[in-house]
Design a protein around this motif. Sequence first.
Motif, PDB file in Angstrom:
ATOM      1  N   ASN A  98       0.823  -1.210   0.000  1.00  0.00           N
ATOM      2  CA  ASN A  98       0.000   0.000   0.000  1.00  0.00           C
ATOM      3  C   ASN A  98       0.859   1.262   0.000  1.00  0.00           C
ATOM      4  N   THR A  99       1.981   1.226   0.744  1.00  0.00           N
ATOM      5  CA  THR A  99       2.885   2.376   0.773  1.00  0.00           C
ATOM      6  C   THR A  99       3.496   2.610  -0.600  1.00  0.00           C
ATOM      7  N   LEU A 100       3.955   1.535  -1.223  1.00  0.00           N
ATOM      8  CA  LEU A 100       4.536   1.643  -2.562  1.00  0.00           C
ATOM      9  C   LEU A 100       3.507   2.169  -3.550  1.00  0.00           C
ATOM     10  N   LEU A 105       1.516   6.494  -7.095  1.00  0.00           N
ATOM     11  CA  LEU A 105       0.401   7.362  -7.469  1.00  0.00           C
ATOM     12  C   LEU A 105       0.768   8.830  -7.305  1.00  0.00           C
ATOM     13  N   GLU A 106       1.543   9.158  -6.261  1.00  0.00           N
ATOM     14  CA  GLU A 106       2.006  10.536  -6.088  1.00  0.00           C
ATOM     15  C   GLU A 106       2.935  10.928  -7.228  1.00  0.00           C
ATOM     16  N   ALA A 107       3.801   9.993  -7.654  1.00  0.00           N
ATOM     17  CA  ALA A 107       4.694  10.264  -8.779  1.00  0.00           C
ATOM     18  C   ALA A 107       3.889  10.527 -10.047  1.00  0.00           C
ATOM     19  N   LYS A 108       2.804   9.778 -10.206  1.00  0.00           N
ATOM     20  CA  LYS A 108       1.969   9.979 -11.399  1.00  0.00           C
ATOM     21  C   LYS A 108       1.224  11.316 -11.348  1.00  0.00           C
ATOM     22  N   LYS A 109       0.859  11.762 -10.144  1.00  0.00           N
ATOM     23  CA  LYS A 109       0.232  13.084 -10.025  1.00  0.00           C
ATOM     24  C   LYS A 109       1.200  14.167 -10.476  1.00  0.00           C
ATOM     25  N   LEU A 110       2.476  13.989 -10.127  1.00  0.00           N
ATOM     26  CA  LEU A 110       3.491  14.978 -10.494  1.00  0.00           C
ATOM     27  C   LEU A 110       3.835  14.914 -11.970  1.00  0.00           C
ATOM     28  N   ASN A 111       3.724  13.727 -12.559  1.00  0.00           N
ATOM     29  CA  ASN A 111       3.988  13.547 -13.984  1.00  0.00           C
ATOM     30  C   ASN A 111       2.919  12.615 -14.553  1.00  0.00           C
ATOM     31  N   PRO A 112       1.811  13.161 -15.051  1.00  0.00           N
ATOM     32  CA  PRO A 112       0.693  12.337 -15.531  1.00  0.00           C
ATOM     33  C   PRO A 112       1.063  11.339 -16.624  1.00  0.00           C
ATOM     34  N   LEU A 156       8.243  14.570  -4.126  1.00  0.00           N
ATOM     35  CA  LEU A 156       7.695  13.220  -3.980  1.00  0.00           C
ATOM     36  C   LEU A 156       7.798  12.754  -2.536  1.00  0.00           C
ATOM     37  N   LEU A 157       8.924  13.051  -1.888  1.00  0.00           N
ATOM     38  CA  LEU A 157       9.082  12.699  -0.475  1.00  0.00           C
ATOM     39  C   LEU A 157       8.024  13.374   0.373  1.00  0.00           C
ATOM     40  N   TRP A 158       7.900  14.674   0.219  1.00  0.00           N
ATOM     41  CA  TRP A 158       6.999  15.441   1.083  1.00  0.00           C
ATOM     42  C   TRP A 158       5.530  15.150   0.787  1.00  0.00           C
ATOM     43  N   ASN A 159       5.217  14.741  -0.433  1.00  0.00           N
ATOM     44  CA  ASN A 159       3.839  14.362  -0.756  1.00  0.00           C
ATOM     45  C   ASN A 159       3.514  12.961  -0.251  1.00  0.00           C
ATOM     46  N   SER A 160       4.567  12.153  -0.050  1.00  0.00           N
ATOM     47  CA  SER A 160       4.358  10.761   0.364  1.00  0.00           C
ATOM     48  C   SER A 160       4.556  10.562   1.858  1.00  0.00           C
ATOM     49  N   PHE A 161       5.555  11.229   2.430  1.00  0.00           N
ATOM     50  CA  PHE A 161       5.885  11.058   3.833  1.00  0.00           C
ATOM     51  C   PHE A 161       6.073  12.442   4.468  1.00  0.00           C
ATOM     52  N   SER A 162       7.167  12.566   5.201  1.00  0.00           N
ATOM     53  CA  SER A 162       7.549  13.840   5.793  1.00  0.00           C
ATOM     54  C   SER A 162       9.061  13.802   5.961  1.00  0.00           C
ATOM     55  N   GLY A 163       9.600  14.727   6.722  1.00  0.00           N
ATOM     56  CA  GLY A 163      11.040  14.746   6.936  1.00  0.00           C
ATOM     57  C   GLY A 163      11.671  15.982   6.340  1.00  0.00           C
ATOM     58  N   SER A 164      12.950  16.164   6.633  1.00  0.00           N
ATOM     59  CA  SER A 164      13.652  17.360   6.169  1.00  0.00           C
ATOM     60  C   SER A 164      14.060  17.276   4.708  1.00  0.00           C
ATOM     61  N   GLY A 165      14.319  16.060   4.232  1.00  0.00           N
ATOM     62  CA  GLY A 165      14.800  15.877   2.860  1.00  0.00           C
ATOM     63  C   GLY A 165      16.297  15.711   2.759  1.00  0.00           C
TER      64      GLY A 165
END
Length: 320
Positions: A98-100, A105-112, A156-165
Amino acid sequence: MTTSFYSNGKLLITGEYLVLDGALSLAVPTVYGQSLAVNPIPSRQLTWKSLDEKGKVWFQETYDLQANGTPFLSPLPTTRSLENDTDSSLKNNETVANTLQSILLEAKKLNPSFLEDENGYEITTSLNFPREWGLGTSSTLINNIAQWAKVDAFTLLWNSFSGSGYDIACAQHNSPITYQLKNSKPIAITVPFDPSFKNELYFVHLNKKQNSRDGIAAYKSKEIDLFTVIPKINSISKRIQTCTKRTQFEKLIHKHEAIISEILDIPPIQEQLFPDFKGAIKSLGAWGGDFILAAGNKNTAQYFRDKGYTTVIPYPKMVR
């Protein structure tokens, strides 16, 4: 034709927790990392297989890319073939699946146009370090997917999880960096951090995995005078880069540990576990697990092995 991507693992030398609030941190990419291989296949499916450092499958799933009105990227019913399947391992596989799926899906939102080819894909990811080491199984995956999808890895990181990067920055660099969030934008700068005493530095695994999200939540619950604390951490991050003597390095480590200890209201790991160690020890990243950095001498590795910590890696064999 197979296309491959690779991302470096990470270690945060200074600035843990406070990097989230704009502190200057020193981070190093590791010689360990993760690869992702993309192989086109005729069917409109995405088959995913993840291998550990021994080449053993630790996760696999098949997703439907487009079929009879079913949701895009829906997992297909599969017969598991993972070794030692148990209810808990199957539940863990479902969580990873589910995480993957959410990352893709977030990657596809950024690049349809991502995953819009007529073919499908066979994906194989390969780690060259044990997952429990905490060197960036997730961040290396996200950076690899971002490269494949041609999207910004930080977004992609911030749309999927959190953290500083900072872990994404390490994934993309082959030398030490300073990392800082300025107006919510990631600033990574390569620095010539190559201490003359690096042969006296060791990374020691504490034999347990620390959940970074739990550590961040605990940090966020504290009341912190950032205007006072962040300049202190910034100064330490800058001074550590130019250290020429191990004794100076150790003093800065102790000072940094004292600051974070006061914020978290947790004793430094050296006080907790290694009070008789002749040298300096610093936690890396979330306190309480994964790797620590020890500044010592030629007897340091044996000291930790005698205490049951068998994963002791010299600095030159860990850092790019």
